[in-house]
Write a protein that holds these residues in place. Structure first.
Motif, PDB file in Angstrom:
ATOM      1  N   GLY A 146      22.947   9.980 -24.719  1.00 41.32           N
ATOM      2  CA  GLY A 146      24.142  10.733 -24.388  1.00 41.32           C
ATOM      3  C   GLY A 146      24.607  11.619 -25.532  1.00 41.32           C
ATOM      4  N   SER A 147      25.913  11.868 -25.574  1.00 40.21           N
ATOM      5  CA  SER A 147      26.477  12.847 -26.510  1.00 40.21           C
ATOM      6  C   SER A 147      26.263  12.560 -27.992  1.00 40.21           C
ATOM      7  CB  SER A 147      27.968  13.031 -26.228  1.00 40.21           C
ATOM      8  OG  SER A 147      28.147  13.699 -24.997  1.00 40.21           O
ATOM      9  N   PRO A 148      26.103  11.296 -28.449  1.00 39.52           N
ATOM     10  CA  PRO A 148      25.781  11.108 -29.870  1.00 39.52           C
ATOM     11  C   PRO A 148      24.533  11.868 -30.313  1.00 39.52           C
ATOM     12  CG  PRO A 148      26.498   9.033 -28.938  1.00 39.52           C
ATOM     13  CD  PRO A 148      26.411   9.998 -27.799  1.00 39.52           C
ATOM     14  N   PHE A 149      23.658  12.164 -29.356  1.00 36.09           N
ATOM     15  CA  PHE A 149      22.443  12.917 -29.683  1.00 36.09           C
ATOM     16  C   PHE A 149      22.758  14.359 -30.068  1.00 36.09           C
ATOM     17  CE2 PHE A 149      18.412  15.083 -28.820  1.00 36.09           C
ATOM     18  CZ  PHE A 149      17.505  14.206 -29.409  1.00 36.09           C
ATOM     19  N   LYS A 150      23.931  14.852 -29.683  1.00 40.01           N
ATOM     20  CA  LYS A 150      24.328  16.216 -30.043  1.00 40.01           C
ATOM     21  C   LYS A 150      24.374  16.414 -31.554  1.00 40.01           C
ATOM     22  CE  LYS A 150      27.076  16.806 -25.824  1.00 40.01           C
ATOM     23  NZ  LYS A 150      28.448  16.836 -25.251  1.00 40.01           N
ATOM     24  N   VAL A 151      24.584  15.316 -32.269  1.00 45.62           N
ATOM     25  CA  VAL A 151      24.577  15.374 -33.742  1.00 45.62           C
ATOM     26  C   VAL A 151      23.243  15.924 -34.239  1.00 45.62           C
ATOM     27  CG1 VAL A 151      24.682  13.994 -35.846  1.00 45.62           C
ATOM     28  CG2 VAL A 151      26.209  13.464 -33.938  1.00 45.62           C
ATOM     29  N   LEU A 152      22.150  15.433 -33.648  1.00 47.02           N
ATOM     30  CA  LEU A 152      20.826  15.895 -34.066  1.00 47.02           C
ATOM     31  C   LEU A 152      20.541  17.300 -33.565  1.00 47.02           C
ATOM     32  CD1 LEU A 152      18.517  12.751 -33.753  1.00 47.02           C
ATOM     33  CD2 LEU A 152      20.021  13.475 -35.608  1.00 47.02           C
ATOM     34  N   THR A 153      21.020  17.627 -32.375  1.00 49.44           N
ATOM     35  CA  THR A 153      20.856  18.999 -31.874  1.00 49.44           C
ATOM     36  C   THR A 153      21.491  19.984 -32.843  1.00 49.44           C
ATOM     37  OG1 THR A 153      20.874  18.210 -29.583  1.00 49.44           O
ATOM     38  CG2 THR A 153      21.308  20.557 -29.937  1.00 49.44           C
ATOM     39  N   ALA A 154      22.669  19.647 -33.348  1.00 49.53           N
ATOM     40  CA  ALA A 154      23.356  20.515 -34.309  1.00 49.53           C
ATOM     41  C   ALA A 154      22.582  20.616 -35.618  1.00 49.53           C
ATOM     42  CB  ALA A 154      24.755  19.982 -34.576  1.00 49.53           C
ATOM     43  N   LEU A 155      22.121  19.480 -36.126  1.00 51.23           N
ATOM     44  CA  LEU A 155      21.393  19.482 -37.402  1.00 51.23           C
ATOM     45  C   LEU A 155      20.080  20.271 -37.316  1.00 51.23           C
ATOM     46  CD1 LEU A 155      21.981  15.776 -38.485  1.00 51.23           C
ATOM     47  CD2 LEU A 155      22.850  17.807 -39.652  1.00 51.23           C
ATOM     48  N   VAL A 156      19.350  20.103 -36.225  1.00 52.37           N
ATOM     49  CA  VAL A 156      18.100  20.852 -36.059  1.00 52.37           C
ATOM     50  C   VAL A 156      18.392  22.342 -35.906  1.00 52.37           C
ATOM     51  CG1 VAL A 156      16.053  21.179 -34.614  1.00 52.37           C
ATOM     52  CG2 VAL A 156      16.906  18.874 -35.059  1.00 52.37           C
ATOM     53  N   GLY A 157      19.465  22.679 -35.196  1.00 50.27           N
ATOM     54  CA  GLY A 157      19.860  24.077 -35.047  1.00 50.27           C
ATOM     55  C   GLY A 157      20.171  24.722 -36.388  1.00 50.27           C
ATOM     56  N   LEU A 158      20.883  23.989 -37.246  1.00 48.12           N
ATOM     57  CA  LEU A 158      21.190  24.500 -38.591  1.00 48.12           C
ATOM     58  C   LEU A 158      19.920  24.642 -39.429  1.00 48.12           C
ATOM     59  CD1 LEU A 158      24.393  22.365 -39.288  1.00 48.12           C
ATOM     60  CD2 LEU A 158      24.328  24.853 -38.959  1.00 48.12           C
ATOM     61  N   GLN A 159      19.051  23.627 -39.368  1.00 48.95           N
ATOM     62  CA  GLN A 159      17.819  23.653 -40.147  1.00 48.95           C
ATOM     63  C   GLN A 159      16.916  24.808 -39.712  1.00 48.95           C
ATOM     64  OE1 GLN A 159      17.038  21.688 -42.747  1.00 48.95           O
ATOM     65  NE2 GLN A 159      15.051  22.667 -43.054  1.00 48.95           N
ATOM     66  N   GLU A 160      16.849  25.046 -38.423  1.00 44.82           N
ATOM     67  CA  GLU A 160      15.999  26.122 -37.888  1.00 44.82           C
ATOM     68  C   GLU A 160      16.680  27.490 -37.954  1.00 44.82           C
ATOM     69  OE1 GLU A 160      12.743  26.081 -36.683  1.00 44.82           O
ATOM     70  OE2 GLU A 160      12.773  24.135 -37.709  1.00 44.82           O
ATOM     71  N   LYS A 161      17.936  27.502 -38.449  1.00 46.87           N
ATOM     72  CA  LYS A 161      18.699  28.740 -38.661  1.00 46.87           C
ATOM     73  C   LYS A 161      18.929  29.524 -37.361  1.00 46.87           C
ATOM     74  CE  LYS A 161      17.508  29.385 -43.545  1.00 46.87           C
ATOM     75  NZ  LYS A 161      17.081  27.999 -43.744  1.00 46.87           N
ATOM     76  N   VAL A 162      19.056  28.801 -36.270  1.00 47.54           N
ATOM     77  CA  VAL A 162      19.394  29.488 -35.014  1.00 47.54           C
ATOM     78  C   VAL A 162      20.910  29.479 -34.799  1.00 47.54           C
ATOM     79  CG1 VAL A 162      17.177  28.973 -33.947  1.00 47.54           C
ATOM     80  CG2 VAL A 162      19.091  27.381 -33.623  1.00 47.54           C
ATOM     81  N   ILE A 163      21.629  28.661 -35.584  1.00 44.65           N
ATOM     82  CA  ILE A 163      23.092  28.677 -35.608  1.00 44.65           C
ATOM     83  C   ILE A 163      23.547  28.512 -37.046  1.00 44.65           C
ATOM     84  CG2 ILE A 163      23.386  27.704 -33.293  1.00 44.65           C
ATOM     85  CD1 ILE A 163      24.101  25.010 -34.724  1.00 44.65           C
TER      86      ILE A 163
END
Length: 623
Positions: free
Chosen positions: A308-325
């Motif tokens: 569920g939503s706790p996984f959004k933490v990793l979505t955010a971190l990967v997005g930052l690492q990949e520089k898409v956000i």
């Protein structure tokens, strides 16, 4: 010629006699050769040491020993006896006697095996005076486990009798001996059991014992098992079990700085003393056959659920690492993310209207599905093909320990599922799949499965700003060092700089008045957390919460999962904040919330779900 031939023949005969004699002396009666178990001239007696005690991290005794008495049998020494009297003394039927005697003979005529296990002290005292009447049987003293505290049954595990299948795998044991079968007892069996002593007794031609074989040359003394200190905080463990009363689920709490497991709760649970004594087999069967509550199923280690939503933490971190956000990137949200033209093709935001456009911090504390769906899509679509993007995403996620068994020292577990390109190529064999096909992954739904211990470990990695220690249950073994794999940090694929903005969002989940877990904040403790509502197609949604505290010097990371608990802040959030406060301060300020958790029950929900399942089965049978 005849005389010379006869001479050669005699020489050969004499030579063979000498060789035979030499073989007999050097091999069959070698004074340096240890007698075998099946030797008729030597009787073997074992001396069983006490198993090591088990303590919690603060020195509280969790597992001790109590003296036990087993009736042993050596079939070839059994003489005619009054079977009815013997059965009466042992409280067994004649049919039981025949069955046990046949089993012992099948195992070995000469090797001792257990005939009746775990007599009470009263039965032992009464039997001791009468055992001389029953040749071939004797009483063997052993130690059984004793649990001073009714707690942590799933952690400590239990011991049971060695069966024929176990004998084939490990020649150290004899039939009927005791072995760790589950939990800590199983993982650290060789440490806890010690080494049994052996005495070889010489017997004469009428099978009478005449003293030690070779003057006791081959005898060995029993070496006691080593004591074990585990990482569990018993008070915290008991508190978690009380909070989870009348609920199904798991709690896993970890010390981020070490990976030590502070609490490992699975409910419903059972009293560990049920696995001790002559009623053990009956009790085990009752627990094992309870297919509704499943008390032997460790939900903290084996329960696979959508995160569920706790996984959004990793979505955010990967997005930052990949520089898409970045921290200022915004998206427009109109109540959810639409991924198709159909009316129901939407991942709605559970928290309702939260303003638009929305950036990272607010997206976290308001749990915006649109923000994380867009971020996930950008990650996958950054690369030439969806498969390449999926593999990059999958690799980042797995660096947090998801999708693996974690290689810990717990006796059971499941790896969950973090899909990659190969998974979806198999799933969609004739379709050129795209990011939108897998968009549910962005919010911890879709094909993703995790266990509570994996979520707790993920939370510890976030608390540490990018690394974790393998979760483990052993803290100290007398005279030994713990495995270095538990003291070696595992580094994630996310740069340290990206954790702070995400952690700030997690902090606001509780501290911001509009945060999804604002009611679970604790005065004086900076808690960072994330609520979760995992969709459940088979009934009411699951309640999830992850958290760590304090924010800048984390002492505890926790994951709470409550089956059919509606939403994250209803059950899992309050339980997690109470656990954190209890561990860090030893007291509770929101006593009304504590009582609500103690007394709250989801049994009606479970009963309703069971009725629906039965109804569905009947409908299928009648079709």
């Amino acid at each position: 010629m005849k005389r010379s031939g006869l001479l050669v023949f005699l020489i050969i005969i004499v030579g063979l006699i000498y060789i035979g004699k030499l073989f007999y002396l050097q091999v069959l009666t070698n004074p340096y050769k240890k007698p075998t178990l099946n030797s008729s001239a030597v009787k073997i007696k074992y001396d069983y040491p006490g198993r090591g005690y088990i303590y919690d991290r603060n020195g509280t005794l969790l597992v001790a020993n109590q003296l036990s008495y087993d009736i042993m049998i050596i079939p070839n020494e059994v003489k005619p006896l009054d079977t009815l009297e013997f059965c009466s003394l042992l409280k067994i039927t004649k049919e039981d006697f025949i069955k046990k005697f046949t089993k012992a003979k099948t195992y070995s005529w000469r090797i001792p095996s257990t005939f009746v296990a775990q007599l009470s002290k009263t039965d032992y005292a009464f039997l001791q005076e009468k055992m001389h009447k029953f040749k071939g049987f004797y009483i063997q003293k052993r130690s059984l486990r004793e649990y001073p505290i009714n707690s942590a049954a799933n952690v400590l595990g239990y011991i049971s009798e060695v069966n024929e299948g176990m004998l084939k795998k490990n020649p150290y044991y004899q039939l009927g001996e005791l072995i760790g079968t589950y939990g800590v007892e199983k993982t650290y069996e060789t440490t806890l059991r010690g080494t049994k002593g052996v005495k070889y007794i010489q017997r004469n031609n009428i099978n009478k014992e005449i003293g030690p074989y070779k003057n006791g040359k081959y005898d060995t003394i029993a070496i006691p098992g080593k004591d074990l200190t585990i990482t569990i905080d018993s008070k915290l463990q008991q508190y978690g079990e009380a909070l989870m009363a009348n609920k199904r689920g798991g709690i896993v709490a970890i010390e981020p700085a070490t990976g030590e497991i502070l609490a490992l709760v699975s409910t419903p649970t059972y009293n560990p003393n049920l696995m001790v004594g002559r009623e053990r087999s009956k009790n085990f069967s009752k627990l094992y056959l309870d297919s509704i509550n499943k008390p032997l199923f460790d939900r903290g280690l084996k329960g696979e659920y959508p995160p569920g939503s706790p996984f959004k933490v990793l979505t955010a971190l990967v997005g930052l690492q990949e520089k898409v956000i970045d921290t200022k990137s915004t998206i427009k949200c109109f109540g959810g993310y639409r991924y198709g033209s159909r009316p129901n093709a939407i991942m709605a935001c559970h928290c309702g209207t939260h303003g638009s456009p929305i950036a990272l911090n607010k997206a976290i504390y308001r749990s915006c599905n649109s923000y994380f769906a867009n971020t996930y899509r950008k990650i996958i679509e950054k690369y030439p093909t969806a498969g390449e993007g999926m593999n990059v995403w999958s690799k980042h996620i797995k660096s947090f320990g998801l999708g693996s068994y974690l290689h810990n020292d717990l006796s059971v577990g499941d790896k969950g599922l973090i899909p990659d390109a190969a998974f979806y190529n198999h799933w969609y064999p004739n379709v050129r799949w795209r990011a939108t096909y897998t968009i549910s992954n962005s919010i911890g739904q879709g094909e993703i499965k995790t266990t509570p211990i994996q979520l707790a470990n993920m939370t510890a990695a976030v608390a540490n700003r990018g690394f974790y220690y393998t979760p483990h249950i052993v803290k100290h073994i007398a005279g030994e060092n713990i495995d270095e794999k538990f003291t070696t940090p595992k580094v994630t694929s996310i740069d340290k700089e990206h954790f702070e903005p995400v952690i700030e969002g997690l902090f606001n989940v509780l501290e911001n008045p509009r945060g999804t877990a604002n009611w679970s904040r604790v005065k004086g403790i900076e808690i960072c957390g994330k609520t979760g509502t995992a969709e459940n197609p088979h009934g009411q949604d699951h309640s999830i919460f992850i958290a760590f505290a304090p924010k800048d010097d984390p002492k505890i990371a926790i994951a709470v999962f409550v089956e059919n608990g509606y939403w994250g802040s209803r059950w899992a959030g309050p339980i997690a904040s109470l656990m954190i406060e209890k561990y860090l301060t030893g007291k509770i300020t929101k006593t009304w919330e504590e009582q609500r958790m103690f007394n709250g029950s989801l049994q009606e929900e479970y009963d309703r779900q069971l009725e629906l399942e039965i109804k569905e089965k009947l409908e299928k049978q009648n079709q």
